[in-house]
Design an enzyme around this catalytic site. Structure first.
Site, short mmCIF file in Angstrom:
data_model
loop_
_atom_site.label_atom_id
_atom_site.label_comp_id
_atom_site.label_asym_id
_atom_site.label_seq_id
_atom_site.Cartn_x
_atom_site.Cartn_y
_atom_site.Cartn_z
N VAL A 52 2.87 2.03 -14.86
CA VAL A 52 3.41 1.64 -13.65
C VAL A 52 2.65 2.39 -12.55
O VAL A 52 2.24 1.83 -11.41
CB VAL A 52 4.76 1.99 -13.47
CG1 VAL A 52 5.50 1.72 -12.21
CG2 VAL A 52 5.39 0.83 -14.63
N GLU A 57 1.65 -1.48 -6.83
CA GLU A 57 2.59 -2.74 -6.66
C GLU A 57 2.46 -3.23 -5.05
O GLU A 57 3.11 -4.41 -4.80
CB GLU A 57 4.09 -1.98 -6.95
CG GLU A 57 4.31 -1.62 -8.32
CD GLU A 57 3.58 -0.14 -8.72
OE1 GLU A 57 3.15 0.47 -7.69
OE2 GLU A 57 3.89 0.25 -9.61
N ASP A 99 -22.67 -25.08 18.43
CA ASP A 99 -23.30 -26.01 19.55
C ASP A 99 -23.30 -25.38 20.80
O ASP A 99 -23.27 -23.94 20.82
CB ASP A 99 -22.38 -27.27 19.81
CG ASP A 99 -20.95 -26.91 19.93
OD1 ASP A 99 -20.90 -25.68 20.19
OD2 ASP A 99 -20.36 -27.78 19.81
N ASP A 424 -16.28 -30.08 17.64
CA ASP A 424 -15.45 -30.88 18.37
C ASP A 424 -14.97 -32.33 18.20
O ASP A 424 -14.24 -32.68 18.57
CB ASP A 424 -15.62 -30.56 19.97
CG ASP A 424 -16.82 -30.93 20.38
OD1 ASP A 424 -17.60 -31.79 19.78
OD2 ASP A 424 -17.35 -30.77 21.44
N GLU A 493 -0.81 12.36 -10.04
CA GLU A 493 0.20 11.83 -11.06
C GLU A 493 -0.46 12.05 -12.48
O GLU A 493 0.34 12.30 -13.41
CB GLU A 493 0.60 10.31 -10.88
CG GLU A 493 1.36 10.08 -9.58
CD GLU A 493 1.59 8.69 -9.28
OE1 GLU A 493 2.13 8.49 -8.21
OE2 GLU A 493 0.98 7.91 -10.08
N ASP A 524 5.00 6.25 -1.74
CA ASP A 524 3.61 5.80 -1.39
C ASP A 524 3.74 4.26 -0.72
O ASP A 524 2.97 3.84 -0.05
CB ASP A 524 3.07 5.54 -2.62
CG ASP A 524 2.05 6.65 -3.03
OD1 ASP A 524 2.12 7.55 -2.30
OD2 ASP A 524 1.42 6.57 -4.07
#
Length: 709
Positions: A52, A57, A99, A424, A493, A524
């Site tokens: 995880v 996420e 153009d 156009d 982590e 986070d």
């Protein structure tokens, strides 16, 4: 529909992240189970937490928010985007096929010269207000003063469908309904003293052969109150000078009709080329009596048989109306910005080649020698490989039919370019659909063109395309910033847990699974979303177009995330962990109570690791806002969403560490003022270290720029 470059990159990124997260999860599971000898269930939950941790996420919400914010900013810069993923595709654009009239120029035509076989006239005044006069040979002229001049002005006015409305308020511009080119012919006739209502009553229209890009001309048939050359019905034709002259058998000279000679043809085309070389647009006016002695052969009796093939031949040439459509003042800077950004501009216009080349040089779309001006006729005879060779150099396409844009766009895409195309008309729809980014004109564009396009310019201005490209580049940059921020939090982590596993449990787990989830799903998320709303950096248009095959998650991002930002945060996290232990008496006592969940030192140490990561991320989110620009230059407090995110994560940390029911769930303890003093030092230090690196990068870039001059 084909996937956009962003969609392809996100699909690839999803696979990359999934494989990486699963590999990390399996590695941590095996280490926990076989090295530390944790129970299977504990090892599985631990590994699941790491999986995880390595999944961003907030990626999809950030992408959506970044695209939505870019669309909002683009709308303020006169570009309306119909599909969100088109925004990022704009950032990959390497070629703009544009153009000329109305996009590069102001689309406010003003006739400033008239030319007949006998004399040349100048017309004063600018814009659609009939303020000005016709001058020539040192005097002022009215239409009634010269029969050829009168017929030239009348033919130009009658052979058109535009209408002008006077402004309701003083100082406002005239409203133009229809083609601006036809509108300026009305004004030139008014300056010559011609009353439109009286003229149309005298010469009512009975038939129209509309303008076609293939014919490059338009014809209207009128009944005459008073005969002209014995005719009661006359056809006026206006269009490209070379086409009209080619179809002219006669010419008006001093009110008389004379045969067209080769010498006269050359004189007319020389005058046309002279005007065109000055960037002026030229229209020729001719007529043909449809009955009477001078009608010639082949005139059908039934009006249903009035076709271009039957009517537009044996014409009598009258003269040239020369008009100026000045370049938009902001376009030159936008063109320079495109060149700086490595974006090529290819002009595709229905105008005469010399006119197109002159405007291209004036705006510095092309510079130096080696310009190829290719007409639609030349393109039709050109092979695909020859076309690609021409497209590799400086090229302007003139006298192009709208459907020929499709071939140019296809060739550029086969050369690996990401192409934006403006259009156009109805016939522009295939090219707009084929292009990577189709850009329709909001003012002059047809409903069909707008439906086929990905983006609509509300002001028909080339500069708005460049602004949209800048915003598109910002989107991709912001997604990268998000990834950089999210991934760099994975390192602090993972490192503490890796220390725990590789030490065989000798270093008690510095960060629990619930604390990892707190960082990923709590602290986070909001700052990361704030990165998705960053406006474009000043230097974003100094970079070449991004390779559409370049990966979002490349080696440079990974190195910066894990070995630079992540390393800094990991050191901070472990420093906080060790600081608590040292203040408690380590190494005189066991490290963190050897991981006893009831030991207050261990709980305090894991809390400090969590807090250290959060405060390191406060500094890192500021660092991620720019590539090389100093964050102090853009303003530390300029992104309100990031500030809200920072406040949220600090408040969340305080709640988790002070609210007793949550302390047990998240394995936290209250922090003392000394702890907060240490934590508050982290963001400034992290920012200062990164500012030193960015300053070094800026100095290196300046040195390279000086060396390349």
């Amino acid at each position: 529909a084909a996937e956009s470059p962003l969609t392809r990159q996100l699909n690839r990124l999803t696979k990359q992240v999934t494989i990486f997260a699963m590999c990390m999860g399996i590695a941590f599971f095996c280490l926990s189970l076989f090295v530390v000898h944790e129970p299977f269930a504990s090892s599985f939950i631990f590994a699941l937490g790491m999986v995880v941790a390595f999944i961003p996420e907030g990626l999809l919400p950030t992408v959506t928010l970044s695209l939505a914010m870019a669309v909002q900013r683009m709308s303020r810069r006169n570009a309306l985007v119909k599909k969100l993923d088109s925004v990022e595709a704009l950032g990959s654009t390497s070629v703009i096929c544009t153009d000329k009239t109305g996009t590069l120029t102001q689309n406010e035509m003003t006739v400033n010269h008239l030319w007949t076989a006998t004399r040349e006239y100048e017309i004063s005044g600018v814009g659609y207000a009939p303020d000005g006069q016709i001058e020539g040979e040192g005097r002022s002229w009215r239409a009634v003063d010269d029969a050829d001049l009168e017929l030239l002005l009348e033919g130009g006015l009658l052979c058109g469908n535009a209408r002008l409305a006077e402004p309701e308020e003083e100082g406002k511009r005239y409203e133009v309904y229809g083609d601006p080119t036809e509108a300026c012919l009305i004004v030139s006739a008014q300056k010559g003293g011609i009353d439109r209502a009286e003229l149309e009553a005298r010469m009512p229209r009975v038939k129209e052969l509309p303008f076609e890009s293939r014919r490059k001309r338009m014809t209207t048939v009128h009944a005459l109150e008073y005969p002209l050359e014995g005719a009661r019905r006359i056809a006026f034709t206006k269009g490209a000078p070379n086409e009209v002259v080619r179809l002219s058998t006669y010419v008006r000279v001093h009110g008389a009709v004379e045969p067209m000679t080769e010498e006269l043809r050359q004189r007319i085309m020389k005058a046309n080329d002279t005007y065109a070389a000055d960037g002026l647009r030229v229209l020729a006016v001719a007529y043909r009596p449809l009955d009477g002695a001078n009608a010639g052969a082949g005139i059908p009796d039934a009006m249903s048989d009035y076709t271009p093939e039957n009517i537009e031949r044996d014409l009598t040439f009258v003269g040239l109306e020369v008009m100026m459509d000045p370049p938009r003042p902001e376009v030159a800077a936008a063109v320079a910005e495109c060149h700086r950004a490595g974006i090529r501009i290819v002009m595709i216009t229905g105008d005469y080649g010399l006119t197109a080349a002159s405007i291209a040089r004036r705006l510095k779309i092309v510079e130096g020698e080696g310009l190829s001006v290719i007409s639609g006729f030349e393109l039709s005879k050109m092979g695909d490989e020859e076309l690609k060779e021409k497209l590799a150099g400086q090229v302007v396409f003139a006298r192009m039919a709208p459907e020929q844009k499709l071939r140019v766009v296809t060739a550029l895409q086969e050369m690996g370019e990401i192409v934006a195309v403006t259009g156009d008309g109805v016939n522009d729809a295939p090219a707009l659909k084929k292009a990577d980014i189709g850009v329709a004109m909001g003012i002059t564009g047809t409903d069909v063109a707008k439906e086929a396009a990905d983006m609509i310019l509300t002001d028909d201005n080339f500069a708005s395309i460049v602004a949209a490209i800048e915003e598109g580049r910002a989107v991709y940059s912001n997604i990268r910033k998000f990834l950089l921020y999210i991934l760099n939090s994975n390192a602090p982590e993972a490192v503490p847990n890796a220390v725990y596993l590789l030490s065989g449990g000798a270093v008690p787990l510095p960060l629990t699974t619930m604390q990892i989830l707190t960082i990923d799903l709590g602290t986070d998320m909001l700052p990361a979303l704030g990165l998705g709303t960053e406006p474009p950096e000043e230097t974003i248009m100094d970079q070449p177009p991004r390779d559409p095959n370049e990966r979002l998650l490349n080696r440079r991002v990974l190195v910066k995330a894990f070995l630079w930002y992540g390393l800094m945060a990991s050191i901070v996290a472990m420093a906080g962990y060790l600081l608590v232990n040292m203040l408690a008496g380590w190494p005189g006592i066991p490290l963190a109570g050897l991981g006893d969940d009831g030991d207050p030192v261990y709980i305090q140490a894991t809390t400090m690791t969590l807090a250290g990561i959060i405060f390191a991320q406060i500094g890192q989110v500021m660092n991620c806002r720019t590539e090389t620009t100093s964050v102090f230059k853009i303003g530390l407090f300029s992104n309100r969403r990031i500030l809200i995110g920072i406040v949220f994560e600090v408040v969340l940390l305080v709640i988790l560490t002070t609210f007793p029911p949550l302390q047990g769930v998240f394995h936290t303890a209250p922090l003392a003022w000394q702890d907060y003093a240490f934590l508050c030092c982290i963001p400034p230090v992290v920012i200062a270290i990164e500012e030193i690196r960015k300053a070094w990068l800026r100095r290196r870039e300046r040195s390279r720029a000086v060396a390349n001059r």
